[in-house]
Design an enzyme around this catalytic site. Structure first.
Site, short mmCIF file in Angstrom:
data_model
loop_
_atom_site.label_atom_id
_atom_site.label_comp_id
_atom_site.label_asym_id
_atom_site.label_seq_id
_atom_site.Cartn_x
_atom_site.Cartn_y
_atom_site.Cartn_z
N GLU A 91 8.17 45.95 42.55
CA GLU A 91 7.58 45.39 41.33
C GLU A 91 6.14 44.92 41.56
O GLU A 91 5.72 43.86 41.11
CB GLU A 91 8.44 44.25 40.79
CG GLU A 91 9.85 44.70 40.42
CD GLU A 91 10.70 43.62 39.82
OE1 GLU A 91 11.53 43.94 38.94
OE2 GLU A 91 10.56 42.45 40.22
N ASP A 105 20.41 44.82 38.22
CA ASP A 105 19.71 43.53 38.29
C ASP A 105 20.53 42.44 37.61
O ASP A 105 20.15 41.95 36.54
CB ASP A 105 18.33 43.66 37.65
CG ASP A 105 17.43 42.46 37.94
OD1 ASP A 105 17.80 41.62 38.76
OD2 ASP A 105 16.35 42.38 37.34
N GLU A 119 19.75 34.45 34.33
CA GLU A 119 18.66 35.21 33.73
C GLU A 119 19.15 36.14 32.63
O GLU A 119 18.56 36.18 31.54
CB GLU A 119 17.94 36.01 34.81
CG GLU A 119 16.81 36.88 34.28
CD GLU A 119 16.11 37.67 35.36
OE1 GLU A 119 15.22 38.46 35.01
OE2 GLU A 119 16.45 37.51 36.55
#
Length: 687
Positions: free
Chosen positions: A298, A377, A405
């Site tokens: 990333e 993820d 998240e």
């Protein structure tokens, strides 16, 4: 100042979580004997002195008929001179490792015997847990147990920023306020709350913590230099609780700090630079745990920038730390985050295995690969990462995410223990035998689990009072993966709400069903990702569908799901051991809950339940939203029966969750009704 003296009790304004004063009441006014020495013993002595209070005493020998003895086995007199629980505990403690303990109690007195200090601390908290769950505030429990952790590495990752833009002391993916570690670009001056946190972690057996974000911003690089004295002071606090301190580091640190023109892992000057850093850290922190590294992921720098591979990068840092016993945790979250959504041959799920599986056996002995529990993820439903199964000759930790998240952000109630238990209980061969937890335990003394923390500086630590159970539960599962979610929640409720014994079962059931409820009203059948981009809270069915991140559902007028079969798709299914590969490859054997993760199917495809995919979507989203209303109404009925602060906090969150679940229900059902043109069989309103 010693680590023990740093560990002051929680101030009244801060929620004590599962370590409230009622938990230590069993020792009040008693005489306790403590025979050990070292920084953990200093902390343990302070714990005992606070527990026994002014009417009790903590001594250093066996005189005075102590009601509780805590002793390192080698400091006790000859076993033939001992009697009662102490003698039995000494015998039981034979052959234990440094973190194990033997605990024997006959209802009148108890003894904890261990080989090392950590074992005594863990035994002490086990005693408190056992007394609290037995339901008696003033009686020692009757026990005869020997306990050792199943997994050697039990680590927490803090994603705390020293500073990032205007968000000084923020927490990336944090939903409980700002950092307890950093403020205004440096370590906080008042470290009492860090000590309180260390106490919480030690009480559930956590033995390692990295204190800063894996996305290491330039200011955080200076924790290796200007900030090192502060890191050393924090490490002293954690040392007192048996916890090793780690730093997340930027692979390009030699460049960021301006010392070198390169960070090439094969450049001699870079090798020497990192060796110097490791030596300086060791002088300040003799028991420094090591580094956590996110490289070539990333946009983060890494060895690929110099034409090198992950082995080159990880072994560079491992070589620097090896003389001092440190480890490198090298994260495997590496994938193409600039994917063309038109290209169906590229599959983010494949990436970690593609990058790392061929490197098995080439990493240094003090490198630990950090593998996310699922291949994507931290979605509400994913298969186990095949990379976690493949690295049989490499130290491995499986990474979980306590902070929610993608699972409600500590607004929505979502107890993740059932999900984590499924991962750890996964049959690694698909043919019976080893679980993932057993495979990790056998792999090496540098393998285990880690998790991203969910704490912040909110008064109740986790934003949502009930989200404390996820932090508690991760530690307990890391210590003993055989524990069931119900057993862990039974403990947590008894410890956290000791004055609400009549509500015990209600509070346990509320948590137990929350993960399946959240899954019902969000993304169906393992497809994942239908979240609002960037914030990751709330529905946006096509939010990432045409993005660069590689997180697609491929819904069209005929069907939905991602074809990851070997025969016609991306081939991801073939990364698993043969039995699992075959199971996932074929529609007839693929588990329903992962159907859309592995296959693109028509809306009228029938699940193993006999229901069609489209009707399953309609039914589960309606049912999930209904369940949240039921949860909200149940909690409302508890007003006046729990403390006002906790009740109000959870009530506010559940009200928000009702609205969120309604939005998920209506947006997902409407989207797929318009795509498919197939009406709800029950005739319910779809907007």
């Amino acid at each position: 100042m010693s680590a023990g003296r740093d560990a002051r009790p929680l101030t009244p304004t801060i929620d004590p979580c599962w370590l409230g004063p009622a938990v230590t009441a069993v020792l009040r006014g008693r005489h306790v004997s403590l025979l050990a020495a070292g920084p953990v013993t200093d902390t343990l002595r302070q714990e005992l002195e606070a527990a026994v209070g002014p009417a009790g005493t903590v001594g250093g020998d066996l005189t005075g008929e102590p009601v509780l003895v805590l002793a390192r086995r080698d400091l006790l007199p000859d076993a033939t001179t001992l009697t009662g629980p102490v003698r039995r505990a000494v015998d039981a403690a034979h052959g234990l490792g440094g973190e194990g303990f033997a605990l024997v109690g006959d209802g009148r007195s108890a003894a904890i015997v261990a080989t090392g200090e950590r074992g005594l601390l863990y035994g002490y908290f086990h005693l408190l847990r056992s007394a609290a769950t037995a339901g008696s505030a003033d009686a020692l429990p009757t026990l005869d147990v020997v306990r050792e952790p199943a997994l050697a590495i039990r680590m927490i990752n803090q994603w705390d920023n020293t500073s990032a833009g205007d968000h000084l002391g923020s927490v990336e993916r944090g939903y409980a306020g700002d950092s307890i570690f950093f403020r205004d670009g440096r370590m906080v001056a008042d470290r009492r709350r860090i000590a309180d946190y260390a106490r919480l972690l030690a009480s559930v057996g956590i033995n390692a913590v990295s204190i800063n974000n894996v996305n290491v911003h330039p200011a955080a690089v200076r924790l290796l230099t200007d900030g090192l004295p502060d890191v050393a002071d924090v490490a002293r606090i954690f040392r007192g609780f048996g916890i090793s301190t780690y730093l997340s580091v930027n692979f390009a640190s030699p460049l960021v700090l301006g010392d070198l023109p390169t960070a090439d892992p094969c450049d001699a000057s870079v090798v020497a630079w990192w060796a110097g850093v490791a030596e300086r850290i060791h002088r300040e922190i003799p028991d420094f745990g090591g580094f956590v590294v996110k490289a070539n992921s990333e946009g983060q720098p890494g060895p690929f920038d110099y034409g090198r591979d992950h082995v080159d990068g990880a072994n560079l840092l491992a070589g620097a730390l090896a003389p001092f016993g440190g480890r490198v945790f090298w994260r495997c979250f590496v994938y193409d985050h600039r994917q063309d959504w038109r290209d169906r041959s590229t599959d983010r799920a494949r990436a970690a295995h593609d990058h790392f599986a061929a490197l098995d056996g080439r990493f240094a002995d003090n490198v630990v690969l950090q593998v996310k529990c699922g291949p994507m993820d931290f979605q509400v439903r994913e298969p186990v990462s095949p990379l976690a199964l493949a690295m049989t000759r490499t130290n491995t930790v499986v990474e979980f995410q306590i902070t929610q998240e993608y699972t409600g952000q500590q607004i929505d109630l979502c107890c993740l223990l059932p999900q984590w238990q499924e991962f750890l209980a996964f049959d690694v061969s698909g043919e019976g035998g080893d679980t993932l937890a057993c495979a990790l335990a056998r792999r090496s003394a540098s393998s285990g689990v880690c998790a991203v923390s969910n704490i912040g500086d909110d008064a109740n630590w986790t934003g949502h009072k009930l989200a404390q159970a996820n932090l508690y539960g991760f530690g307990r599962l890391a210590w003993d993966p055989a524990l069931s979610p119900r057993e862990i929640l039974d403990e947590w409720v008894a410890l956290t709400f000791p004055d609400a014994a009549d509500l015990h079962e209600t509070l346990v059931e509320l948590q137990l069903g929350s993960w399946s409820t959240y899954e019902m009203y969000t993304a169906p059948l393992g497809v994942g990702w239908m979240v609002t981009p960037h914030t990751h809270y709330g529905p946006a069915v096509d939010g990432y569908e045409y993005s660069k991140w590689g997180t697609y559902h491929f819904a069209d007028r005929d069907g939905l799901g991602v074809d990851r079969s070997v025969a016609t798709g991306t081939g991801f299914a073939g990364q698993y051991p043969t039995a699992w590969a075959q199971r996932y490859e074929h529609l007839e054997t693929c588990p329903d809950e992962l159907l859309l993760f592995f296959h693109h199917v028509p809306y009228l495809h029938r699940l193993h339940t006999g229901e069609t995919v489209i009707q399953h979507i309609y039914d589960t989203h309606v049912e999930g939203a209904r369940r949240v209303v039921t949860m909200r109404d149940l909690w409302r009925s508890l007003e006046g029966r729990l403390d006002d602060v906790s009740w109000t906090n959870v009530m506010e969150r559940l009200e928000r969750q009702v609205g969120s679940a309604r939005e998920w229900r209506d947006q997902v059902n409407t989207y797929f009704f318009r795509k498919s043109g197939i009406p709800d069989r029950h005739g319910r309103v779809i907007h």
